[in-house]
Every structure is written in C-alpha cells, then in structure tokens.
Enzyme design. Sequence first.
Site, PDB file in Angstrom:
ATOM      1  N   ARG A 195       0.893  -1.177   0.000  1.00 23.76           N
ATOM      2  CA  ARG A 195       0.000   0.000   0.000  1.00 23.76           C
ATOM      3  C   ARG A 195       0.911   1.200   0.000  1.00 23.76           C
ATOM      4  O   ARG A 195       1.627   1.449   0.988  1.00 23.76           O
ATOM      5  CB  ARG A 195      -0.910  -0.005   1.228  1.00 23.76           C
ATOM      6  CG  ARG A 195      -1.649   1.310   1.417  1.00 23.76           C
ATOM      7  CD  ARG A 195      -2.731   1.238   2.464  1.00 23.76           C
ATOM      8  NE  ARG A 195      -3.850   0.418   2.017  1.00 23.76           N
ATOM      9  CZ  ARG A 195      -5.047   0.383   2.596  1.00 23.76           C
ATOM     10  NH1 ARG A 195      -5.290   1.144   3.654  1.00 23.76           N
ATOM     11  NH2 ARG A 195      -5.998  -0.375   2.120  1.00 23.76           N
ATOM     12  N   HIS A 213      -7.459   0.719  -6.237  1.00 25.94           N
ATOM     13  CA  HIS A 213      -7.573  -0.248  -5.138  1.00 25.94           C
ATOM     14  C   HIS A 213      -8.116  -1.567  -5.714  1.00 25.94           C
ATOM     15  O   HIS A 213      -9.254  -1.945  -5.441  1.00 25.94           O
ATOM     16  CB  HIS A 213      -8.499   0.322  -4.064  1.00 25.94           C
ATOM     17  CG  HIS A 213      -8.368  -0.326  -2.722  1.00 25.94           C
ATOM     18  ND1 HIS A 213      -7.522  -1.395  -2.468  1.00 25.94           N
ATOM     19  CD2 HIS A 213      -8.996  -0.059  -1.526  1.00 25.94           C
ATOM     20  CE1 HIS A 213      -7.626  -1.744  -1.192  1.00 25.94           C
ATOM     21  NE2 HIS A 213      -8.518  -0.954  -0.607  1.00 25.94           N
ATOM     22  N   GLN A 226      -9.722  -4.467  -3.512  1.00 24.45           N
ATOM     23  CA  GLN A 226     -11.043  -4.103  -2.991  1.00 24.45           C
ATOM     24  C   GLN A 226     -12.140  -4.374  -4.026  1.00 24.45           C
ATOM     25  O   GLN A 226     -13.187  -4.946  -3.712  1.00 24.45           O
ATOM     26  CB  GLN A 226     -11.053  -2.617  -2.603  1.00 24.45           C
ATOM     27  CG  GLN A 226     -12.399  -2.109  -2.126  1.00 24.45           C
ATOM     28  CD  GLN A 226     -12.824  -2.710  -0.797  1.00 24.45           C
ATOM     29  OE1 GLN A 226     -12.099  -2.631   0.184  1.00 24.45           O
ATOM     30  NE2 GLN A 226     -14.009  -3.333  -0.763  1.00 24.45           N
ATOM     31  N   ASP A 267     -18.096   6.118  -0.761  1.00 21.91           N
ATOM     32  CA  ASP A 267     -16.764   6.098  -0.130  1.00 21.91           C
ATOM     33  C   ASP A 267     -16.590   7.448   0.571  1.00 21.91           C
ATOM     34  O   ASP A 267     -17.411   8.366   0.405  1.00 21.91           O
ATOM     35  CB  ASP A 267     -15.696   5.873  -1.233  1.00 21.91           C
ATOM     36  CG  ASP A 267     -14.301   5.594  -0.682  1.00 21.91           C
ATOM     37  OD1 ASP A 267     -14.145   5.458   0.547  1.00 21.91           O
ATOM     38  OD2 ASP A 267     -13.356   5.525  -1.499  1.00 21.91           O
ATOM     39  N   CYS A 318     -16.738   0.461   0.937  1.00 20.16           N
ATOM     40  CA  CYS A 318     -15.475  -0.269   1.134  1.00 20.16           C
ATOM     41  C   CYS A 318     -14.975  -0.170   2.568  1.00 20.16           C
ATOM     42  O   CYS A 318     -14.191  -1.010   3.003  1.00 20.16           O
ATOM     43  CB  CYS A 318     -14.428   0.267   0.165  1.00 20.16           C
ATOM     44  SG  CYS A 318     -14.229   2.057   0.254  1.00 20.16           S
ATOM     45  N   ARG A 325     -13.037  -9.544   1.904  1.00 18.17           N
ATOM     46  CA  ARG A 325     -11.631  -9.173   1.660  1.00 18.17           C
ATOM     47  C   ARG A 325     -10.722 -10.349   2.021  1.00 18.17           C
ATOM     48  O   ARG A 325      -9.752 -10.619   1.331  1.00 18.17           O
ATOM     49  CB  ARG A 325     -11.239  -7.931   2.484  1.00 18.17           C
ATOM     50  CG  ARG A 325     -11.831  -6.612   1.999  1.00 18.17           C
ATOM     51  CD  ARG A 325     -11.373  -6.240   0.583  1.00 18.17           C
ATOM     52  NE  ARG A 325      -9.935  -6.152   0.466  1.00 18.17           N
ATOM     53  CZ  ARG A 325      -9.199  -5.082   0.792  1.00 18.17           C
ATOM     54  NH1 ARG A 325      -9.781  -3.994   1.230  1.00 18.17           N
ATOM     55  NH2 ARG A 325      -7.882  -5.106   0.635  1.00 18.17           N
TER      56      ARG A 325
HETATM   57  N1   CP Z   1     -11.220  -0.898   2.416  1.00 19.08           N
HETATM   58  C1   CP Z   1      -9.940  -0.870   2.859  1.00 19.08           C
HETATM   59  O1   CP Z   1      -8.969  -0.997   2.092  1.00 19.08           O
HETATM   60  O2   CP Z   1      -9.834  -0.751   4.193  1.00 19.08           O
HETATM   61  P1   CP Z   1      -8.456  -0.487   4.981  1.00 19.08           P
HETATM   62  O3   CP Z   1      -7.997   0.907   4.635  1.00 19.08           O
HETATM   63  O4   CP Z   1      -8.827  -0.642   6.433  1.00 19.08           O
HETATM   64  O5   CP Z   1      -7.454  -1.515   4.532  1.00 19.08           O
END
Ligand code: CP
Length: 341
Positions: A104, A131, A134, A229, A270, A298
């Site tokens: 990330r 992402h 996701q 979001d 998400c 997830r």
């Molecule tokens: N949706 C998501 O990626 O959550 P986090 O930021 O908690 O990983």
Amino acid sequence: MRLRHFIDTQDFSKQELLEIINLIRVIKQGYKAGYSPKLLKDASLAMIFEEPSTRTRVSFEVAMTQLGGHALYLKPGEIHLGVRESIYDTVKVLSRMCDVIEARTLKHETVMELARHADVPVINGLTDYNHPTQVVCDVFTMIEHMPAGKNLEDLHVTFIGDATNVLSSLMLICTRMGMHFTHAAPKRYQPPADWISWAQANCAESGGSLTITDDPIAAVSSADYIYTDLWWWVGQEDEIPERRAAFMPRYQVNLDLFNKAPAHCQFMHCLPASRGVEATDEVMDHPRSIIFDQSENRLHTEKGLLVYFVYPRLHYATEETVALHKQQIDSALSRLIKMNT
Ligand code: CP
C-alpha cells in the site's frame, strides 16, 4: 515460471478476472465447510504499508496464516525502503526471502517501481490511483448477492460521491465485466477524462455502459447496488469545509435517497466510513446493507489472489530429494550431538 503482478484490473481480461473470482468462491466455500488446505505452506508474504489499514492488513495476514504461510508487516521507519536504501535494492532482497509482496503506497508510481524490479508477484494494496483487491472483492460480493433473475451483465452499480481510488477501480472493473456503471457527483468531483476514456473502451468491448452525472436521484433509479466512499482522505483536511459543502446534503446516501432506488437495491461501502457524512446509520445498518459481507470477503479475496499468483510458482521436493537431504541433515545433526556430549 511466468511472473505476473496484480497492480491494476485493466491488466487482466474479463475471463481472467472471472477465473480469480471462481477461485475465491471455491476457496471460501471450502473454508466455510471446514476444509482449509494449506495451499501456500511455508510461503512468506512481505506487506509494505505506507498508510494505515485495517481490512487490507488483517485480511492479507489472516489469509497467509490460513493458507499455511506467513506474513510480515513492514512499515516505513522500520525498513529502509526508499530512505537508506533504494526501492530497487529493497525489492531485490524481499524477492530473495519472500514469495510475494503486497504494498500500500502513497504514490501509484511506487508500487509500479516495486513491480518493475520484483522477482516475485507484487499485489497492489491501494495507491493514490486505485484499489484493485477491494474491487475484485466487491464484484465477488455483488455476485454472491445477485438479485433474483439477474446475471452479472445485467447489474447496475451506482457510485455516489468523490472520484476516489475506489471509484476509479470500481468503474474500470464493472465496465470490463460488462456491467452498467453510473457515477453521481458534483462536476468538479467527477473522474478525469483518461479514466472515462478507459472505461468507455471497456464498455465498447464488454457491452457494459458508463454514465457520469451530477443528478444522484436519476443515478439510483435503476441501481442494483449503491456504493459510496469517504468524501475526503488523509492529506485533504484543508478541503473539508469545501468538500462538505459540495456533497452535503444532496450526495449523502441517506434513507431518503436509498428509498428512491428499486426495492431490492443493496448498499455497499469499502470502509472505513465517516458515519453520518457520506452515508447515514440507517443505510449503513439497513437490512439491505452488505457492508460487512464486503469486509469479510476481503479475507476470501486475498486468499484467492494469493493462490492465483503464488501457488503455481511454489516448488515442493520429490520423495527422492527429501530422502537425500534428510540423510545429509540427519548425519550433520548426529555429528553435532556427538561433539556436544
Ligand atoms: N477498504 C480498505 O482498504 O480498508 P483499509 O484501509 O482498512 O485496509
């Protein structure tokens, strides 16, 4: 063995994405029935996080444990990445010790650079652009919650809110899969032209459709799923008053807006969410909210992705090889015991 990374769903055909989703489905079904094969026994995942995470971190770490492997949480300040050591050197070292890297990164270019130099698969765990893990999870969740009588290509997905990294990914995967995607936002928070042109190209190939509008009521009128979001993220704190004024109340997913959608429409997010901002508690906790199924998925998604990219690359010794090396190690251990008695 072919090396592939998971940086962008645009790098994968509809058929390949369906294969990944099928793998997620069968691994999840097996797990729910109590069958959890150690498909990545002794494999290691390096997890680089330049930003905080709950779902991505926990799902990848638990996924590796359930698959018989191991995950390492690596954060800036605790590893040298890009500070006392080049990204190139770090990724070469990780590739020698680990079987897969999840990252990330603040900038999309960083994950691209990791992938350019890695000798093991790199999985994008969110960047400032997209992402992908996701949204594979999201499409899988939509299929699990498919309205009666519909197919994937019939589904209408409406995203209300800012053109975030989740919006870009969701728009691209839905249009690639032949689904019907609508984004509703004030004009200045709509996606840039290149994202739109990529999604339109997907539609031309898949038969899907793309609508960008500033009218949230029209946008939800045929929605099977409404998705939203956050309206601002870390680093956008200065813009909060301006963003709140642009989105509130017209683009908030509240009961009033949710009730304008078809009676079977389901709500997705998400997470993390700012409850009472982009969506109200009544919608987040509504019987047709599937946000926690999405979160749980997830875990199953990361398992499917890890198996898809890593399992074909693992080598296990033949019985003859095991016998040879066991004999050599046993004899070295016998000498060690003798020397110490
Ligand atoms: N949706 C998501 O990626 O959550 P986090 O930021 O908690 O990983």
